[in-house]
Design a protein around this motif. Structure first.
Motif, PDB file in Angstrom:
ATOM      1  N   UNK A 246      -5.082 -13.669   3.961  1.00 10.08           N
ATOM      2  CA  UNK A 246      -4.279 -13.724   2.740  1.00 10.08           C
ATOM      3  C   UNK A 246      -4.967 -13.035   1.564  1.00 10.08           C
ATOM      4  N   UNK A 247      -6.276 -12.979   1.600  1.00  8.18           N
ATOM      5  CA  UNK A 247      -7.030 -12.283   0.555  1.00  8.18           C
ATOM      6  C   UNK A 247      -7.014 -10.779   0.768  1.00  8.18           C
ATOM      7  N   UNK A 248      -7.172 -10.349   2.021  1.00  8.94           N
ATOM      8  CA  UNK A 248      -7.366  -8.926   2.302  1.00  8.94           C
ATOM      9  C   UNK A 248      -6.192  -8.219   2.971  1.00  8.94           C
ATOM     10  N   UNK A 249      -5.208  -8.973   3.465  1.00 10.66           N
ATOM     11  CA  UNK A 249      -4.180  -8.299   4.261  1.00 10.66           C
ATOM     12  C   UNK A 249      -2.894  -9.106   4.318  1.00 10.66           C
ATOM     13  N   UNK A 250      -2.234  -9.246   3.173  1.00 15.74           N
ATOM     14  CA  UNK A 250      -0.986  -9.993   3.127  1.00 15.74           C
ATOM     15  C   UNK A 250       0.153  -9.046   2.750  1.00 15.74           C
ATOM     16  N   UNK A 251       1.232  -9.077   3.520  1.00 14.28           N
ATOM     17  CA  UNK A 251       2.346  -8.154   3.308  1.00 14.28           C
ATOM     18  C   UNK A 251       3.236  -8.538   2.130  1.00 14.28           C
ATOM     19  N   UNK A 252       3.086  -9.756   1.613  1.00 13.65           N
ATOM     20  CA  UNK A 252       4.009 -10.246   0.593  1.00 13.65           C
ATOM     21  C   UNK A 252       3.577  -9.920  -0.835  1.00 13.65           C
ATOM     22  N   UNK A 253       2.329  -9.536  -1.016  1.00 10.87           N
ATOM     23  CA  UNK A 253       1.861  -9.186  -2.364  1.00 10.87           C
ATOM     24  C   UNK A 253       0.695  -8.209  -2.233  1.00 10.87           C
ATOM     25  N   UNK A 254       0.386  -7.533  -3.332  1.00 12.72           N
ATOM     26  CA  UNK A 254      -0.755  -6.623  -3.315  1.00 12.72           C
ATOM     27  C   UNK A 254      -2.027  -7.459  -3.271  1.00 12.72           C
ATOM     28  N   UNK A 255      -2.812  -7.279  -2.238  1.00 12.43           N
ATOM     29  CA  UNK A 255      -3.980  -8.120  -2.035  1.00 12.43           C
ATOM     30  C   UNK A 255      -5.269  -7.350  -2.318  1.00 12.43           C
ATOM     31  N   UNK A 256      -6.377  -8.026  -2.095  1.00 13.92           N
ATOM     32  CA  UNK A 256      -7.671  -7.423  -2.413  1.00 13.92           C
ATOM     33  C   UNK A 256      -7.991  -6.262  -1.481  1.00 13.92           C
TER      34      UNK A 256
END
Length: 328
Positions: A246-256
């Motif tokens: 969820x920090x590095x690779x989430x499709x729902x928002x721009x992540x780290x």
């Protein structure tokens, strides 16, 4: 007691690296704050409420199922816990909630005495460790919640944990503006926290169980797993890895990870994402908390740690200062 030196990383980011992307970086950090940090806290509070309600009607199955989801959400809070860096009064709060790898006391014997005692519950549960998630696990999975004394003790433990998590939530709300107002510090806290916890994941939660660490070299033991009693250790590891995703690779928002792709070597971020995905799949294969065939998982999680600690930090021109601290 032997002293194990644990790497605690104090990372200082070069502001110039992020200067051109400050607005975008701030939005990414806010995405993590809202979608990772606060969501995990809310999920933890929800499951504590579910356990509380199930205890009141003495529904053992529901209590134990809710504990599984409590572990999932709590590990999310713990894996990306930055509140102690924002307000040092909250540095030790997670240790009041979860005592894994923190001290060598046998809380099971103390809880047994507390259950047998006729003293008031507030008196027998005088130590923080006896009101931790680990104590709750023992009471829920090794005792009968239909027993009135056991039930009351479990409710008391849930109430204490809930109070601490509510404090965490309130302070996170108070600190959000401060966190997002200083991009340099926010990035430092973010990377520092993640690197520390990937180290703990590979060493404490996997390596020690498999007998791959110096302390337990050649001596594997599934009972060293974090939640072995309730068979929720692999569940907890998966939750930590899901938090990393969820920090590095989430499709729902721009992540780290999306942000790092723009300012670092893309190949490193892609390898990081692949290692996280593979680790999650490997964790799902662990059945009944038997880590016997999990060496590949240890290697993949080690890869995650190395990519973050050595490669990405170097790419960002971050200076890492390694501190020594006493551990178990």
């Amino acid at each position: 007691m032997k002293i194990l030196q644990v790497l605690l990383l104090s990372i200082f980011l070069n502001l110039s690296i992020f200067a051109d992307d400050k607005m975008e970086n701030t939005q990414v950090l806010k995405n993590l704050y809202d979608n990772v940090i606060l969501n995990s806290v809310d999920g933890t509070l929800l499951e504590l409420k579910n356990i509380e309600e199930a205890l009141k009607v003495k529904d053992t199955k529901k209590v134990q199922n809710s504990f599984e989801y409590l572990v999932k959400n709590w590990k999310g809070v713990e894996a990306f816990y930055i509140l102690g860096d924002l307000n040092d009064e909250y540095i030790d709060t997670p240790r009041y909630i979860d005592i894994f790898h923190n001290g060598n006391e046998d809380i099971t014997q103390q809880l047994d005495r507390a259950i047998k005692s006729t003293d008031e519950i507030r008196v027998v549960l005088f130590k923080n460790s006896l009101k931790s998630i680990n104590a709750l696990e023992y009471v829920l999975f090794a005792k009968d919640i239909n027993d009135s004394r056991v039930n009351s003790i479990a409710l008391n433990i849930v109430s204490k944990i809930k109070s601490l998590v509510e404090d965490i939530k309130e302070e996170y709300r108070n600190q959000e503006t401060t966190f997002l107002s200083d991009v340099k510090k926010a990035n430092s806290i973010t990377i520092n926290t993640i690197v520390q916890n990937t180290y703990k994941l590979k060493e404490w939660r996997i390596g020690e169980v498999l007998g791959l660490t110096k302390k337990y070299e050649g001596n594997p033991d599934n009972k060293r797993a974090e939640y072995y009693l309730s068979k929720n250790s692999a569940n907890g590891i998966e939750a930590i890895l899901t938090t990393l995703k969820n920090i590095f690779d989430n499709d729902k928002y721009e992540d780290y990870g999306d942000f790092l792709l723009k300012i670092t070597n893309e190949e490193q971020v892609k390898r990081l994402r692949d290692a996280i995905d593979k680790s999650i799949l490997l964790t799902k294969k662990i059945k009944n908390d038997d880590f016997s065939n999990s060496k590949e998982l240890y290697e993949e999680v080690s890869e995650i740690h190395v990519i973050l600690f050595l490669e990405i930090i170097e790419e960002l021109s971050i200076n890492a200062k390694i501190l020594e601290a006493d551990g178990d």
